[in-house]
Scaffold this motif. Structure first.
Motif, short mmCIF file in Angstrom:
data_model
loop_
_atom_site.label_atom_id
_atom_site.label_comp_id
_atom_site.label_asym_id
_atom_site.label_seq_id
_atom_site.Cartn_x
_atom_site.Cartn_y
_atom_site.Cartn_z
N VAL A 469 -4.41 1.60 12.74
CA VAL A 469 -5.59 1.68 13.60
C VAL A 469 -5.24 2.50 14.85
O VAL A 469 -4.25 2.22 15.53
N TYR A 470 -6.07 3.52 15.13
CA TYR A 470 -5.84 4.44 16.24
C TYR A 470 -6.97 4.27 17.26
O TYR A 470 -8.14 4.13 16.88
N LEU A 471 -6.61 4.33 18.55
CA LEU A 471 -7.59 4.09 19.62
C LEU A 471 -7.47 5.14 20.71
O LEU A 471 -6.39 5.32 21.30
N PHE A 472 -8.56 5.86 20.97
CA PHE A 472 -8.69 6.68 22.17
C PHE A 472 -9.24 5.81 23.29
O PHE A 472 -10.11 4.94 23.06
N THR A 473 -8.82 6.08 24.52
CA THR A 473 -9.32 5.30 25.67
C THR A 473 -10.38 6.05 26.45
O THR A 473 -10.81 5.58 27.51
N ALA A 474 -10.79 7.19 25.94
CA ALA A 474 -11.82 7.97 26.63
C ALA A 474 -12.75 8.60 25.61
O ALA A 474 -12.34 8.88 24.47
N ALA A 475 -13.99 8.80 26.01
CA ALA A 475 -14.95 9.51 25.15
C ALA A 475 -14.55 10.97 25.05
O ALA A 475 -14.01 11.56 25.99
N LEU A 476 -14.82 11.56 23.87
CA LEU A 476 -14.40 12.95 23.63
C LEU A 476 -15.56 13.94 23.72
O LEU A 476 -15.39 15.11 23.38
N ASP A 477 -16.73 13.50 24.19
CA ASP A 477 -17.84 14.44 24.30
C ASP A 477 -17.57 15.42 25.43
O ASP A 477 -16.77 15.17 26.34
N GLU A 478 -18.26 16.57 25.39
CA GLU A 478 -17.99 17.67 26.33
C GLU A 478 -18.22 17.28 27.78
O GLU A 478 -17.59 17.84 28.69
#
Length: 641
Positions: A469-478
């Motif tokens: 399971v992988y987790l980003f801590t920030a949204a990746l939208d522009e």
């Protein structure tokens, strides 16, 4: 001097009999009349003196003759040391690794060692012999002679210090016994040095067998150097030890049929290139001609038709960047809006991406938990408006740290974990002048004890994971990040997709732990096995809802191409090759080892051990003395007047 049959020495008492016979003569003298009595008296006196001397000499030789015969039957012996009554134990480590294929003066090093053992050890002598993959405890040469003659080479060699430890444990706990430990090997140079205990418990004998030449050519590796729609370019890496070779023949086979052949000159390293069709199953073999080590002259590989990795994107944001990454030549990508999701499709996927979800329902959390427990991978990309409660419920299920707060400050992603499996093969060297991406806001985690892949400049987490399971801590939208435009996004997300299903490689190495995912669904009680013409075995395996994870290590023990079979149905092929470490014919310098425990041959080592505890039998000498005294007695009787 000791006697094997000391009770026979009581027969020496019988020597009294000839003494009695000679001391008491029962023969009567006959009177003879003669005219000259004085003359007869002189002759009689002289004859009587000569007769007595002859009798005493005869008595003495007969006593010695009989004594020698009796002592010979008592079988006297003498030991070089006072060890004739001490129990002796012998343990032998026989190295049967591939480097022992090297040629010596009498054939391969291994065959020479085996022949010496058979010829120079008494066939009924008790001993303990072990190799890298066999163990013959409490046996004798007569019992294991055929096993030794048929002994095969082992792909896995014991570390020398491990072999010493194993051999020492093979001895009994009898402190009074003589413990002889013979190590027979070429003592190829390894990572660790040889360490012998400095004590008087074990009598070490190191037999270093040396080949006549250290030249060797090996097929080291094979990889795809170029690929297009129609063809694949295979590059074969060769290595050479010894003198430069003007021409080495390199052959490419498919199912034992010769497809192509080339010749290369090689000094130290060389490459040969072959072209094969793309997108077609290919079971191949690379072969060279080399008369030294044989095991590294062949390398097996195979290409199966590629199984597409199934990726499901549960979407509530812009997913165009995922379409560019997960292309249809390697991935089967499905993008579904969170409100239109068919939950029945989740179990069939390899990777599920949560892309910008604001809320995560309990039904979805339950489905994702079941999917992950069955071996599926999950990638979580939060929204800039994520609901902490629903996200934290999901993170708790996956044993990931909770979101604690949101930080709205610009941060650069500056720390890259280059040793992480996702990035281990991406960068040739550590990058320090990278154009780091940034975020405008991110979520803080309760703790950072998990394996972080990417981090911000203050070491707070940007991308972390636990298990699959992988987790980003920030949204990746522009609006929040330029990570989509960063070179990092391609290797990170692409490798997350590739790791969700471990596709078979060109080949695997025997003796190294390999994990392979087989994209199949097994029925209850079904099991996969690996099979070829020489061997068939069932590997360790875990069955998930949409795949089976195979793990191989010590098996298979022979190289070749194996069918992965479910009953009689072949699912795909796997190729295995021997580790090439044995190809480097560099040997230990045993100069630090005391000279008195080193030998250049097995025969000399065994002779040293025998001489230290040899029993010198003396009965033959007493037989010789008895014959000598018999001859002396005959001469006395015939010529002494």
């Amino acid at each position: 001097m000791q006697f094997k049959n000391p009770e026979i020495l009581y027969a020496l008492l019988l020597l009294v009999i000839p003494i009695i016979v000679h001391l008491f003569q029962f023969r009567r003298f006959e009177k003879v009349a003669f005219t000259n009595v004085q003359f007869l008296k002189d002759i009689a006196l002289q004859t009587r003196k000569s007769s007595q001397l002859k009798k005493w000499l005869t008595l003495f030789t007969r006593l010695l003759l009989l004594a020698c015969v009796i002592i010979a039957f008592a079988q006297p012996f003498q030991s070089a040391k006072e060890t004739f009554s001490t129990k002796s134990e012998t343990v032998i480590y026989l190295d049967n690794s591939f480097s022992m294929q090297a040629k010596g003066s009498n054939g391969t090093l291994l065959n020479t060692a085996i022949q010496d053992l058979i010829e120079h050890i008494d066939e009924n002598e008790k001993l303990h012999i072990f190799t890298n993959n066999h163990n013959f405890p409490n046996t004798n040469i007569k019992a294991i002679k055929d096993d030794l003659i048929q002994l095969s080479y082992s792909p896995n060699q014991l570390d020398y210090n491990a072999a010493i430890l194993k051999g020492e444990k093979a001895f009994s706990k009898d402190k009074g016994s003589i413990k002889n430990f013979i190590l027979i090997s070429d003592f190829q140079q390894k990572e660790s040095d040889l360490k012998l205990k400095n004590n008087e418990v074990f009598n070490y004998r190191l037999v270093q067998l040396q080949p006549q030449t250290s030249n060797n050519i090996s097929v080291d590796s094979l990889y795809i150097s170029k690929a297009n729609v129609d063809n694949l370019e295979l590059t074969v890496a060769l290595s050479n030890q010894g003198n430069p070779i003007e021409s080495v023949s390199v052959s490419l086979f498919e199912d034992e049929q010769l497809i192509a052949k080339s010749a290369v000159a090689i000094v130290d390293k060389a490459e040969s290139i072959f072209t094969i069709p793309n997108n077609e199953a290919f079971r191949g073999k690379i072969s060279i001609d080399d008369t030294n080590l044989n095991y590294d002259n062949t390398l097996y590989f195979n290409l199966d038709t590629k199984a597409l990795i199934k990726v499901l994107v549960i979407n509530e944001s812009n997913a165009d960047f995922l379409k560019k990454l997960y292309t249809n030549d390697e991935f089967e990508l499905v993008i579904a809006n969170v409100n239109e999701l068919n939950y029945n499709t989740i179990s069939d996927q390899n990777l599920i991406v949560l892309n910008g979800l604001k809320n995560i329902s309990n039904a979805l959390i339950t489905a994702l938990n079941s999917f992950s427990m069955n071996g599926g991978s999950v990638l979580i990309i939060p929204s800039d408006e994520s609901n902490f409660d629903t996200y934290n419920e999901l993170l708790r299920v996956f044993n990931l740290p909770n979101f604690t707060s949101k930080t709205t400050i610009e941060k650069h992603i500056t720390t890259i974990n280059f040793s992480h499996p996702l990035l281990a093969d991406v960068f040739e060297k550590t990058v320090s002048n990278f154009q780091y991406p940034k975020v405008n806001s991110f979520y803080n985690l309760a703790n950072t004890s998990h394996s972080n892949i990417l981090s911000f400049e203050d070491q707070s987490v940007f991308l972390t994971h636990t298990d699959n399971v992988y987790l980003f801590t920030a949204a990746l939208d522009e609006q929040n990040s330029n990570f989509k435009n960063s070179p990092l996004i391609v290797p990170v997300l692409y490798n997350i997709g590739k790791h969700s299903l471990k596709l078979p490689r060109l080949y695997y190495t025997i003796g190294i732990k390999n994990t392979i995912d087989i994209n199949t669904i097994l029925k209850q009680d079904d099991i996969l096995k690996l099979d070829n013409s020489d061997v068939s075995f069932i590997p360790m395996q875990k069955t998930f809802s949409n795949k089976v994870e195979l793990t191989t290590d010590e098996v298979p023990s022979v190289s070749g191409i194996f069918e992965v079979k479910n009953k009689d149905h072949t699912l795909q092929y796997l190729s295995y090759n021997y580790d090439r470490n044995e190809s480097r014919l560099h040997y230990m310098n045993l100069s630090q080892v005391p000279e008195q425990i080193k030998n250049s041959s097995v025969a000399s080592a065994l002779d040293v051990i025998k001489s230290s505890t040899n029993i010198h039998e003396l009965w033959k000498w007493f037989v010789i003395f008895a014959l000598a005294f018999l001859i002396i007695e005959m001469l006395i009787l015939k010529y002494f007047k």
